[in-house]
Design a protein around this motif. Structure first.
Motif, PDB file in Angstrom:
ATOM      1  N   CYS A 286     -90.470 -24.060 -11.934  1.00  0.00           N
ATOM      2  CA  CYS A 286     -89.356 -24.910 -12.366  1.00  0.00           C
ATOM      3  C   CYS A 286     -89.874 -26.333 -12.523  1.00  0.00           C
ATOM      4  O   CYS A 286     -90.660 -26.787 -11.688  1.00  0.00           O
ATOM      5  CB  CYS A 286     -88.225 -24.874 -11.343  1.00  0.00           C
ATOM      6  SG  CYS A 286     -86.796 -25.846 -11.910  1.00  0.00           S
TER       7      CYS A 286
ATOM      8  N   CYS B  30     -88.140 -28.904 -12.158  1.00  0.00           N
ATOM      9  CA  CYS B  30     -87.269 -29.795 -11.377  1.00  0.00           C
ATOM     10  C   CYS B  30     -87.477 -29.566  -9.882  1.00  0.00           C
ATOM     11  O   CYS B  30     -88.112 -28.609  -9.464  1.00  0.00           O
ATOM     12  CB  CYS B  30     -85.802 -29.555 -11.737  1.00  0.00           C
ATOM     13  SG  CYS B  30     -85.488 -29.772 -13.497  1.00  0.00           S
ATOM     14  N   ASN B  31     -86.891 -30.468  -9.119  1.00  0.00           N
ATOM     15  CA  ASN B  31     -86.948 -30.367  -7.657  1.00  0.00           C
ATOM     16  C   ASN B  31     -85.612 -30.854  -7.122  1.00  0.00           C
ATOM     17  O   ASN B  31     -85.533 -31.874  -6.451  1.00  0.00           O
ATOM     18  CB  ASN B  31     -88.124 -31.218  -7.152  1.00  0.00           C
ATOM     19  CG  ASN B  31     -88.266 -31.155  -5.654  1.00  0.00           C
ATOM     20  OD1 ASN B  31     -87.743 -30.259  -4.997  1.00  0.00           O
ATOM     21  ND2 ASN B  31     -88.957 -32.139  -5.104  1.00  0.00           N
ATOM     22  N   CYS B  32     -84.555 -30.106  -7.461  1.00  0.00           N
ATOM     23  CA  CYS B  32     -83.199 -30.556  -7.137  1.00  0.00           C
ATOM     24  C   CYS B  32     -83.007 -30.697  -5.630  1.00  0.00           C
ATOM     25  O   CYS B  32     -83.455 -29.848  -4.860  1.00  0.00           O
ATOM     26  CB  CYS B  32     -82.177 -29.563  -7.678  1.00  0.00           C
ATOM     27  SG  CYS B  32     -82.228 -29.369  -9.471  1.00  0.00           S
TER      28      CYS B  32
ATOM     29  N   PHE C 113     -80.463 -30.157  -4.044  1.00  0.00           N
ATOM     30  CA  PHE C 113     -79.564 -29.114  -3.541  1.00  0.00           C
ATOM     31  C   PHE C 113     -80.107 -27.706  -3.779  1.00  0.00           C
ATOM     32  O   PHE C 113     -79.410 -26.726  -3.550  1.00  0.00           O
ATOM     33  CB  PHE C 113     -78.200 -29.233  -4.240  1.00  0.00           C
ATOM     34  CG  PHE C 113     -78.317 -29.270  -5.739  1.00  0.00           C
ATOM     35  CD1 PHE C 113     -78.469 -28.100  -6.457  1.00  0.00           C
ATOM     36  CD2 PHE C 113     -78.324 -30.481  -6.423  1.00  0.00           C
ATOM     37  CE1 PHE C 113     -78.616 -28.130  -7.842  1.00  0.00           C
ATOM     38  CE2 PHE C 113     -78.470 -30.519  -7.799  1.00  0.00           C
ATOM     39  CZ  PHE C 113     -78.616 -29.340  -8.513  1.00  0.00           C
ATOM     40  N   CYS C 114     -81.340 -27.592  -4.255  1.00  0.00           N
ATOM     41  CA  CYS C 114     -81.853 -26.276  -4.657  1.00  0.00           C
ATOM     42  C   CYS C 114     -81.791 -25.260  -3.507  1.00  0.00           C
ATOM     43  O   CYS C 114     -82.285 -25.524  -2.409  1.00  0.00           O
ATOM     44  CB  CYS C 114     -83.301 -26.402  -5.144  1.00  0.00           C
ATOM     45  SG  CYS C 114     -83.936 -24.832  -5.778  1.00  0.00           S
TER      46      CYS C 114
ATOM     47  N   ARG D 298     -83.422 -22.762  -3.077  1.00  0.00           N
ATOM     48  CA  ARG D 298     -84.738 -22.257  -2.689  1.00  0.00           C
ATOM     49  C   ARG D 298     -85.281 -22.991  -1.465  1.00  0.00           C
ATOM     50  O   ARG D 298     -86.181 -22.496  -0.794  1.00  0.00           O
ATOM     51  CB  ARG D 298     -85.735 -22.406  -3.837  1.00  0.00           C
ATOM     52  CG  ARG D 298     -85.237 -21.794  -5.129  1.00  0.00           C
ATOM     53  CD  ARG D 298     -86.275 -21.800  -6.190  1.00  0.00           C
ATOM     54  NE  ARG D 298     -86.773 -23.128  -6.478  1.00  0.00           N
ATOM     55  CZ  ARG D 298     -87.770 -23.389  -7.304  1.00  0.00           C
ATOM     56  NH1 ARG D 298     -88.374 -22.382  -7.914  1.00  0.00           N
ATOM     57  NH2 ARG D 298     -88.169 -24.614  -7.539  1.00  0.00           N
TER      58      ARG D 298
ATOM     59  N   GLY E 144     -86.024 -19.838  -9.903  1.00  0.00           N
ATOM     60  CA  GLY E 144     -86.886 -20.599 -10.797  1.00  0.00           C
ATOM     61  C   GLY E 144     -86.138 -20.812 -12.099  1.00  0.00           C
ATOM     62  O   GLY E 144     -85.008 -20.357 -12.257  1.00  0.00           O
TER      63      GLY E 144
ATOM     64  N   ASN F 176     -81.641 -24.982 -16.582  1.00  0.00           N
ATOM     65  CA  ASN F 176     -81.472 -26.425 -16.402  1.00  0.00           C
ATOM     66  C   ASN F 176     -81.440 -27.153 -17.745  1.00  0.00           C
ATOM     67  O   ASN F 176     -81.277 -28.371 -17.788  1.00  0.00           O
ATOM     68  CB  ASN F 176     -82.565 -27.001 -15.481  1.00  0.00           C
ATOM     69  CG  ASN F 176     -83.971 -26.700 -15.977  1.00  0.00           C
ATOM     70  OD1 ASN F 176     -84.218 -26.611 -17.170  1.00  0.00           O
ATOM     71  ND2 ASN F 176     -84.895 -26.558 -15.046  1.00  0.00           N
TER      72      ASN F 176
HETATM   73  S1  SF4 Z   1     -81.727 -25.771  -8.587  1.00  0.00           S
HETATM   74 FE1  SF4 Z   1     -82.610 -24.715 -10.380  1.00  0.00          FE
HETATM   75  S2  SF4 Z   1     -83.349 -26.410 -11.668  1.00  0.00           S
HETATM   76 FE2  SF4 Z   1     -83.075 -27.249  -9.628  1.00  0.00          FE
HETATM   77  S3  SF4 Z   1     -85.094 -27.055  -8.610  1.00  0.00           S
HETATM   78 FE3  SF4 Z   1     -83.868 -25.229  -8.069  1.00  0.00          FE
HETATM   79  S4  SF4 Z   1     -84.472 -23.705  -9.582  1.00  0.00           S
HETATM   80 FE4  SF4 Z   1     -85.078 -25.708 -10.411  1.00  0.00          FE
END
Ligand code: SF4
Length: 201
Positions: free
Chosen positions: A20, A22-24, A26-27, A29, A73, A102
């Motif tokens: 990905c 991004c590194n949100c 709130f992710c 993961r 991802g 995203n």
């Molecule tokens: S929420 Fe989605 S876009 Fe944001 S870091 Fe996680 S996988 Fe990537």
């Protein structure tokens, strides 16, 4: 164990990649290994087409209301595989196919990928998160920098030209009502739908 396909409610979800841009903040993961009853969504390697198709053979597509490219991802990080998998599903079933993204897939792939999704993807759901570009930059932390918010909106507008249903989403309770109203106006100007989705999706 590799979890490529998993169920969420009445949908069959597809987990093709853990990459990905991004590194949100709130992710999911960051805090979870799986979603609902899925197996672990961290893949030990990027699955090949053969592995995805073999896993697809195990699925009963008639059980589901939709197939959703989502996972741990950004699905457009595996765009060729995504297209091949969507085409294979289309050849086996008329179940609708959604892409959760995203909206930065053109930057990820270095070209305009939107026309390539026509006929393969029925719904594109894009995370808008916030109407404010600076706030977006701060919470999504995209590797493409501050231009990412505008690119995500451009992507949505391009999708609206060739994809039957395009939805921009924010998550319930994460932004004030006035900002949700701004999001609604943005969506109206782009000719796409707006959806405030519950936390867990
Ligand atoms: S929420 Fe989605 S876009 Fe944001 S870091 Fe996680 S996988 Fe990537």
């Amino acid at each position: 164990m590799m979890t490529i396909f998993y169920e969420v409610h009445n949908g069959l979800y597809v987990n093709l990649t853990n990459k990905c841009p991004c590194n949100c903040t709130f992710c999911l993961r960051k805090t979870m290994e799986s979603v609902g009853g899925s197996g672990p969504l961290w893949l030990d390697h990027s699955p090949s087409k053969e592995e995805v198709f073999a896993a697809l053979d195990e699925q009963d597509l008639s059980k589901y209301e939709e197939v959703v490219f989502c996972g741990f991802g950004e699905p457009t990080e595996a765009f060729e595989l995504l297209k091949e998998t969507a085409a294979e599903i289309k050849s086996r079933s008329c179940v609708p196919i959604r892409l959760n993204t995203n909206g930065l897939g053109c930057l990820v792939n270095g070209r305009d990928i939107v026309p390539e999704m026509a006929g393969l993807i029925d719904t594109v759901s894009i995370s808008l998160n916030t109407p404010d570009p600076e706030e977006y930059y701060n919470i999504v932390r995209p590797r493409f920098g501050r231009a990412s918010h505008a690119e995500m909106l451009r992507f949505a507008a391009e999708c609206a030209k060739v994809i039957p249903k395009v939805v921009l989403t924010t998550v319930d309770t994460t932004i004030p009502k006035e900002e949700e109203e701004k999001c609604r106006q943005i969506c109206e100007s782009l000719g796409v739908s707006y959806r405030i989705r519950p936390w867990e999706e």
